[in-house]
Scaffold this active site. Structure first.
Site, PDB file in Angstrom:
ATOM      1  CB  CYS A   1     -28.513  -3.255  11.591  1.00 18.31           C
ATOM      2  SG  CYS A   1     -29.726  -4.163  12.552  1.00 18.31           S
TER       3      CYS A   1
ATOM      4  CB  CYS B   1     -30.767  -7.614   9.108  1.00 15.41           C
ATOM      5  SG  CYS B   1     -31.580  -6.208   9.664  1.00 15.41           S
TER       6      CYS B   1
ATOM      7  CG  ASP C   1       9.286  -2.697 -11.438  1.00 12.90           C
ATOM      8  OD1 ASP C   1       8.609  -1.613 -11.454  1.00 12.90           O
ATOM      9  OD2 ASP C   1      10.477  -2.733 -11.881  1.00 12.90           O
TER      10      ASP C   1
ATOM     11  CG  ASP D   1       7.540  -1.285 -16.825  1.00 12.13           C
ATOM     12  OD1 ASP D   1       7.910  -0.581 -17.962  1.00 12.13           O
ATOM     13  OD2 ASP D   1       8.397  -1.587 -15.955  1.00 12.13           O
TER      14      ASP D   1
ATOM     15  CB  CYS E   1       3.377 -10.342  45.471  1.00 14.96           C
ATOM     16  SG  CYS E   1       4.273 -11.404  46.859  1.00 14.96           S
TER      17      CYS E   1
ATOM     18  CB  CYS F   1       0.815 -11.403  50.132  1.00 16.22           C
ATOM     19  SG  CYS F   1       2.481 -10.827  50.079  1.00 16.22           S
TER      20      CYS F   1
ATOM     21  CG  ASP G   1       5.912   0.714 -13.109  1.00 14.00           C
ATOM     22  OD1 ASP G   1       6.144   0.540 -11.944  1.00 14.00           O
ATOM     23  OD2 ASP G   1       6.210  -0.339 -13.808  1.00 14.00           O
TER      24      ASP G   1
END
Length: 827
Positions: A18, A15, A715, A515, A92, A89, A719
């Protein structure tokens, strides 16, 4: 001072009390600059001085509060889980471990032959996932990745699904036990038939015992309320579970004592009426129902992220050996410069460059742009987009976490984990809410009992009702759930909002500054007009001469002439001579003809009269176009009009924003006459012209000094300072790398419709947050006094604890459900 920033998972929160407690304790430690906990995402953003504390010390402090901090995998390491077949085995598995451990960059390799699985932790950039898999293949075994590298999000989704399944199972059992418990305890009171063996009049012992058995079973199923709530209370950091544990525990203990007295034959008929087992049992069942519904609803708040992540295909087709051999590989194994085959109908796996083929690509899932984009050789494509109809050979450029899709997902996840300033009040109240409620519940119970207005059992009912009706969860979830759903929906619509603060600031925007270049206009000057002095002159011939002369120039106006010539089917040639005249134009020689091309001043200095075109040139300038004058062999021949044309959607978008009550301003470095002409086309009345890029931020400051909340749209290329200065920087995503760094909000489509979407979405999210906060606070402000017996004082009924618990359960669900409505947001 060595500041370290981490995003951590937090386990054990139930909650708002906490999350507020963790923030308060960790944020109060010396050297901790930021400790922001998000209840909805169960994450914590931590910024602290590593010289003062090791991470483990902070984790231990959190553990002392009853929670667990989980450190995510570091960015420079990858945790790879593999399924390995062919092992027979132990030798490996040992062999695979030895060989993998010897690879450069592999930090650890662990292989389990029994489960046919392996785990490899390696450093990013030093060794690749494909190299690891191929190394295992060369040893004679087959390996495939079980999960994506660092796929913490998918793991969290799986964990949530498992938790929901377990909660559902316990809930069904709890309800199956609570219904007969309620029927037995209340049935005879409302006239329902009850077997004589359970009758409170004839068999009071059986009547109480069966309820005791049923409620114990329900309490076992709901034991988490006690396992979490009681220790939290003992640590003096009570939470919602503590309220439920104390309330139901009090009802159970009191009822059990009365049951013992029934068996002892003490005042049996009175004690039979004083059993509240059903209050404890039904309360646990109802709160469990609420918790289940809340968790299920919360699991949908990240649906948008899930859909984005699903855009990347699981496999890709790798072209080998002069692009003749095809090999299917997992998408996460793609490396830079790989050549990939993308068939029609396939999703493009990574960001790349088309080196062969042409097609139409649907980018709507990333940019929100509904019209598919034509792609040819040399064009870039984005991972996750859909190849519609052509066969493409794509050279991989950005792979793994560097793709645009991966960056978008990270950005949205960070935004979902952030907080809006509006959440501050709710967080502060949540910190003290539970202790205050517990004290008020005790006061309520004692007040009723000591004043003689109610007996002990009645006072206990008021005490329980106050405890279980209080709901800190609704307050804690009000803001983060709305932000999670809203930012996710924004990503689906091509709008990336980087934080909750940006969302709140966008909603408060009063003025929008645009702009010009690249925002209102395309940012690419185009040849729009050719007017010859001699009406019989060959227009194409004059354009051919001008374009040929400009062919070696990189000036945008020169590019406009060359592009205009090529579009007309002309083929400019290399000039025989070329000289640039600073700030005025060029002199050159093409096909044996001497050319002058530039502004009016250039030709007049060479004694070429341009008076014949004064009127036409003035008209072009009034339209916001740049005029170039051409002389051939010292004779005035023509004028060219070049303009950075307005984007098609701008006039309508500007009108819509004006109707939203916004003040709209165009900011540009152009001359006043050109700027006014463009503004008139766009429908803008307010223009600030002649502003150099480094001075644009000062203009934003001046507007802010006037008391305006300012959004700057640009963009992000020249700027960036203005975007940073504005209350909200909105970057057009035509240059995604720069835009993501520069703006608080990124518009993927690169047009003004996205700005409208961002502003409308911010208003919708903030409205949703306020609705949630109103409900959360109003519920507690009204509910707690009613539970304390306010209505009873005026002759009304007392609130049954079971109804109080049901109302509490539904309050959190209502908040999350309201936030989920944002999934369907449309402009």
């Amino acid at each position: 001072m060595k500041m370290k920033k981490l995003k951590l998972a937090v386990k054990g929160m139930h909650c708002a009390a906490c999350s507020s407690r963790i923030e308060n304790v960790i944020g109060g430690m010396e050297g901790v600059k930021r400790a922001s906990v998000n209840l909805a995402t169960e994450t914590m953003e931590l910024v602290w001085d590593e010289n003062l504390y090791a991470f483990e010390e902070i984790a231990d402090r959190v553990k002392g509060l009853g929670f667990e901090l989980i450190r995510e995998v570091e960015d420079d390491t990858i945790h790879l889980d593999l399924s390995i077949t062919g092992m027979s085995c132990a030798s490996c598995s040992a062999r695979i471990e030895k060989v993998l451990s010897g690879l450069p960059g592999v930090l650890s390799a662990s292989v389990n032959q029994a489960t046919e699985s392996g785990t490899v932790i390696f450093e990013r950039g030093r060794v690749s996932q494909r190299q690891i898999r191929e190394t295992i293949s060369k040893l004679g075994f087959e390996a495939r990745p079980v999960s994506e590298q660092q796929d913490l999000f998918a793991g969290k989704r799986t964990e949530t699904a498992s938790r929901l399944a377990a909660m559902k199972k316990r809930l069904i059992l709890s309800m199956a036990l609570a219904i007969p418990l309620l029927y037995i305890s209340m049935g005879e009171m409302v006239g329902l038939p009850l077997p004589d063996i359970f009758s409170p009049r004839t068999h009071p012992e059986n009547f109480g015992l069966i309820q005791f058995i049923l409620v114990v079973a329900i309490m076992v199923l709901g034991r988490n309320f006690y396992i979490i709530g009681i220790p939290a209370l003992l640590r003096r950091v009570p939470n919602m579970d503590s309220l439920i544990a104390v309330g139901t525990g009090a009802a159970f203990i009191y009822s059990t004592w009365n049951l013992v007295e029934i068996f002892l034959g003490i005042d049996v008929q009175m004690k039979v009426m004083d059993l509240y087992f059903e209050s404890a049992g039904v309360l646990i069942a109802l709160v469990s129902l609420g918790k289940y519904m809340e968790t299920r609803s919360k699991s949908h708040t990240s649906d948008a992220i899930t859909k984005l992540m699903q855009l990347t295909p699981e496999t890709a087709t790798l072209l080998l050996g002069d692009e003749q051999e095809q090999k299917d590989i997992p998408a996460e194994e793609i490396e830079g410069d790989d050549i990939l085959l993308v068939r029609p109908g396939d999703r493009i796996p990574v960001d790349g460059l088309i080196i062969k083929g042409r097609s139409v690509v649907d980018e709507s899932m990333l940019t929100g742009e509904s019209i598919p984009i034509s792609k040819d050789e040399g064009d870039t494509v984005i991972g996750g987009t859909l190849n519609k109809n052509g066969l493409l050979h794509v050279k991989a450029q950005q792979v793994g976490r560097d793709t645009m899709l991966a960056r978008i997902v990270r950005l949205v996840q960070e935004a979902q984990g952030s907080k809006a300033p509006i959440a501050g009040m709710a967080d502060r109240i949540s910190l003290y809410f539970v202790p205050t409620v517990m004290c008020f519940a005790l006061f309520t119970g004692f007040a009723w009992y000591l004043t003689g207005s109610a007996d002990f059992s009645g006072s206990l009912r008021f005490f329980i009702a106050v405890l279980v009706i209080a709901c800190p969860c609704a307050m804690g979830l009000a803001t983060p759930t709305s932000i999670m759903v809203g930012t996710g929906r924004g990503a689906q619509l091509g709008v990336l909002i980087k934080s909750g603060e940006a969302l709140e600031n966008a909603e408060k925007t009063e003025a929008v500054v645009f702009d010009k270049t690249g925002t209102l206009t395309h940012g690419q000057p185009k040849l729009t007009d050719i007017i010859t002095v001699d009406e019989t002159a060959d227009v194409d011939e004059l354009l051919f001469l001008a374009a040929s002369c400009e062919q070696n120039s990189e000036h945008p106006l020169a590019e406009a002439l060359v592009t205009g010539a090529v579009d007309r089917g002309l083929k400019p040639v290399q000039p025989q001579s070329f000289d640039a005249v600073q700030g005025k134009g060029i002199e050159g020689r093409v096909d044996g003809k001497n050319l002058l091309l530039g502004n009016k001043q250039l030709l007049e200095e060479k004694n070429v009269s341009v008076a014949a075109m004064d009127t036409a040139a003035a008209e072009l300038s009034a339209q916001g176009k740049t005029v170039l004058f051409l002389a051939v062999d010292e004779k005035f021949a023509a004028i060219f009009g070049v303009a950075d044309t307005l984007k098609d959607e701008v006039p309508q978008a500007v009108e819509r924003m004006r109707n939203m009550g916004l003040r709209l301003i165009m900011l540009t470095g152009d001359q006043e006459i050109t700027a006014r002409a463009i503004a008139k086309q766009a429908g803008l009345d307010e223009v600030i012209a002649g502003v150099l890029p480094d001075k644009k931020a000062d203009v934003i400051k001046d507007l802010q000094k006037d008391g305006l909340r300012v959004a700057m749209v640009g963009d992000g290329i020249n700027d960036a300072p203005a975007l940073a200065q504005a209350d909200v920087g909105i970057a057009m995503g035509t240059g995604i790398d720069i835009a993501i760094e520069s703006g608080d909000v990124v518009i993927m489509k690169g047009n003004l419709d996205g700005v409208i979407t961002a502003l409308c979405l911010s208003r919708a999210v903030m409205r949703n947050i306020r609705q949630n906060l109103f409900w959360a606070f109003a519920y507690n402000i009204v509910g707690i006094p009613v539970a304390a017996g306010l209505l009873t004082l005026f002759g009304g009924p007392a609130l049954n604890p079971m109804i109080a618990g049901g109302a509490m359960a539904l309050s959190s669900v209502s908040v999350v459900s309201n936030a989920l409505r944002l999934r369907f947001f449309k402009v």
